[in-house]
Motif scaffolding. Structure first.
Motif, PDB file in Angstrom:
ATOM      1  N   ARG A  26      40.646 -75.820  52.088  1.00 54.24           N
ATOM      2  CA  ARG A  26      41.347 -75.327  53.274  1.00 54.24           C
ATOM      3  C   ARG A  26      41.884 -76.426  54.189  1.00 54.24           C
ATOM      4  O   ARG A  26      42.754 -76.184  55.009  1.00 54.24           O
ATOM      5  CB  ARG A  26      40.429 -74.407  54.081  1.00 54.24           C
ATOM      6  N   ASN A  77      46.548 -70.165  55.649  1.00 53.77           N
ATOM      7  CA  ASN A  77      45.085 -70.328  55.733  1.00 53.77           C
ATOM      8  C   ASN A  77      44.655 -71.788  55.541  1.00 53.77           C
ATOM      9  O   ASN A  77      43.471 -72.088  55.453  1.00 53.77           O
ATOM     10  CB  ASN A  77      44.393 -69.445  54.681  1.00 53.77           C
ATOM     11  N   GLU A 138      38.309 -75.372  64.086  1.00 55.37           N
ATOM     12  CA  GLU A 138      39.634 -74.854  63.723  1.00 55.37           C
ATOM     13  C   GLU A 138      40.689 -75.489  64.641  1.00 55.37           C
ATOM     14  O   GLU A 138      41.112 -74.904  65.628  1.00 55.37           O
ATOM     15  CB  GLU A 138      39.664 -73.313  63.851  1.00 55.37           C
TER      16      GLU A 138
END
Length: 242
Positions: A26, A77, A138
């Motif tokens: 990711r 994503n 994030e």
């Protein structure tokens, strides 16, 4: 040669980044360099807004790798971080810092005290802290410069080196013009002390880390002086072991 820079910095990056896009991973962190933007920063502070104009094969190859990454379609994503660190140092460091340290450790004077420069560094402790933050949180994909909060002058570094070796700092202030003439003579006679070496020791190169610290909303844990003293102390223990 310059082909090697492009083979490694561009070719290898393309291969790994293409693999990342197809994989389940990711996050992708690409280590570029401030040299992908500018070879020299005279008076001002380098920020991410500056239009890149690298002049060396190293800087050009890093910028080309950045462009390749930015031109790909990145799935929603996945997060991609392009990092441009100022000079990284830490235990096990090899390079110009070591050369200067060896000079001071021998008790030799530093003759370039008349040059009043400021340079940004990245201590390995701050770098690993930043990477942990990017992995564990994030944070939006972006290009970030990396540097310690404070810049340091070469004279300050020489003083710290003397402190670590237990010596009194010996900084000589020869006239700037005389030193420049000696460096130009070194260019002609192919000496190791030349204009390029002089530039590396005495240039201003201040790098802003503001965009990164604002995105992370945290303070870097290590000051520039602390980080450098940690690295220099490791040079000292290596010397004692030899």
């Amino acid at each position: 040669g310059s082909e090697e820079y492009f083979e490694i910095n561009v070719g290898l990056t393309k291969t790994i980044f293409d693999f990342f896009l197809k994989s389940g991973a990711r996050k992708f962190i690409f280590f570029s360099s401030v040299k992908a933007v500018a070879d020299s920063v005279e008076e001002n502070v380098l920020t991410e807004e500056k239009l890149p104009n690298p002049l060396t094969p190293y800087g050009k190859s890093k910028l080309e790798a950045e462009k390749y990454i930015l031109n790909q379609t990145i799935p929603a994503n996945k997060q991609v971080y392009i990092l441009r660190p100022a000079m990284i140092h830490g235990p096990g460091n090899k390079g110009n810092l070591n050369l200067l340290y060896n000079l001071i450790n021998k008790g030799l004077p530093y003759p370039l005290g008349a040059f009043k420069n400021q340079r940004s560094f990245t201590s390995i402790g701050n770098l690993t802290f930043i990477i942990e933050q990017l992995i564990n949180r994030e944070i939006q994909s972006d290009i970030f410069q990396i540097a310690d909060n404070e810049s340091l002058s070469t004279n300050e570094i020489v003083e710290m080196m003397a402190g670590v070796t237990g010596r009194k700092p010996r900084i000589w202030n020869f006239p700037v013009q005389l030193i420049k003439v000696l460096a130009q003579t070194g260019d002609l006679l192919k000496f190791s002390f030349n204009s390029e070496r002089l530039r590396k020791l005495t240039e201003n190169y201040i790098v802003s880390n503001r965009k990164l610290t604002q995105a992370l909303q945290v303070e870097l844990p290590i000051s520039a002086r602390e980080g450098l003293i940690h690295t220099l102390t490791s040079f000292q223990s290596e010397k004692n072991e030899q």
